[in-house]
Design a protein around this motif. Sequence first.
Motif, PDB file in Angstrom:
ATOM      1  N   ARG A 160       4.933  -5.443  23.112  1.00  0.00           N
ATOM      2  CA  ARG A 160       3.752  -4.637  22.792  1.00  0.00           C
ATOM      3  C   ARG A 160       3.937  -3.167  23.157  1.00  0.00           C
ATOM      4  NH1 ARG A 160       0.836  -9.345  24.135  1.00  0.00           N
ATOM      5  NH2 ARG A 160       0.169  -8.593  26.191  1.00  0.00           N
ATOM      6  N   ALA A 161       4.827  -2.896  24.118  1.00  0.00           N
ATOM      7  CA  ALA A 161       5.157  -1.497  24.408  1.00  0.00           C
ATOM      8  C   ALA A 161       5.790  -0.849  23.183  1.00  0.00           C
ATOM      9  CB  ALA A 161       6.113  -1.421  25.596  1.00  0.00           C
ATOM     10  N   ILE A 162       6.515  -1.643  22.406  1.00  0.00           N
ATOM     11  CA  ILE A 162       7.116  -1.150  21.160  1.00  0.00           C
ATOM     12  C   ILE A 162       6.058  -1.055  20.068  1.00  0.00           C
ATOM     13  CG2 ILE A 162       8.798  -1.658  19.341  1.00  0.00           C
ATOM     14  CD1 ILE A 162      10.448  -3.178  21.474  1.00  0.00           C
ATOM     15  N   LEU A 163       5.326  -2.150  19.865  1.00  0.00           N
ATOM     16  CA  LEU A 163       4.343  -2.218  18.782  1.00  0.00           C
ATOM     17  C   LEU A 163       3.286  -1.126  18.894  1.00  0.00           C
ATOM     18  CD1 LEU A 163       3.382  -3.807  16.303  1.00  0.00           C
ATOM     19  CD2 LEU A 163       2.054  -5.266  17.861  1.00  0.00           C
ATOM     20  N   ALA A 164       2.861  -0.821  20.115  1.00  0.00           N
ATOM     21  CA  ALA A 164       1.805   0.171  20.323  1.00  0.00           C
ATOM     22  C   ALA A 164       2.202   1.560  19.867  1.00  0.00           C
ATOM     23  CB  ALA A 164       1.415   0.217  21.799  1.00  0.00           C
ATOM     24  N   HIS A 165       3.502   1.824  19.803  1.00  0.00           N
ATOM     25  CA  HIS A 165       3.971   3.173  19.457  1.00  0.00           C
ATOM     26  C   HIS A 165       4.652   3.238  18.092  1.00  0.00           C
ATOM     27  CE1 HIS A 165       3.334   3.315  23.805  1.00  0.00           C
ATOM     28  NE2 HIS A 165       3.033   4.568  23.591  1.00  0.00           N
TER      29      HIS A 165
END
Length: 257
Positions: free
Chosen positions: A140-145
């Motif tokens: 989610r750290a990837i998906l959020a950005h």
Amino acid sequence: MSVISKAIVILDYLVPQGSEKEISVTELSRELDMPVQSVHRILNSLSEHGFVSQNNKTKKYKLGLSIMKYGFLMWDSLMLRSIARPFMEELLRQTKETIYLSARENTEGVYIDCIESPQILRISEPIGLRLPLYIGASNRAILAHMPRSARDTILEQADWSSIPSLKPLSREVIEADLEQTQKLGYAISNGEATDGTTGIGAPIFSFENTVIGSLNCSGPSIRFTPEKIEKYSYFVKKYAEQISKELGYRSLYRVRD
């Protein structure tokens, strides 16, 4: 020889040796001892997917841009691991918890490197583990950005009744978490991929200002007290930022729409 094997032989033959190589169907047929019709059919298929391209004037073939694209993806992965390793080691010293490096591959996050915690009770997930980008802090750290349109597409296509998570998740829950992750600069998850674990993940960006992976700290939830989460999240974010800077990223945490 199978069709796939023949295609690989053709691609290998087209690899430049010092200068760009263009070759006709007839020449390939002769050099590789394959029927002309077979070579022509394989080249047409490879051309459709961009693996070879044809010169409109000479009608000869050369390697296409898709080969370059996949080559760059492999290079990015190798560069990411090489650059991130010392920061992973420093994060391990600061937290004593297991450290993971993740990379984005289409709609999934994949563990590409790991340093295990020296403690007896620790988290140990295999390198190569892949999960959808909406499961776990590292993903989610990837998906959020990612660009908003790409995020929406991934969430729209998810089958929320059968996702590989140990705890129930919904699009509403994930979208709220993504918003919080954007504000904080890191994501937190509890018991989603592995029971009784907590993970903290922060995004890593490339020189193209694109999120390409994440740095993650994981361990037994019993050790992740509020004080430890505050401390660990600071270091996870700090070292993810430093990895991004080493990769040439210039504008931290700018989310594109």
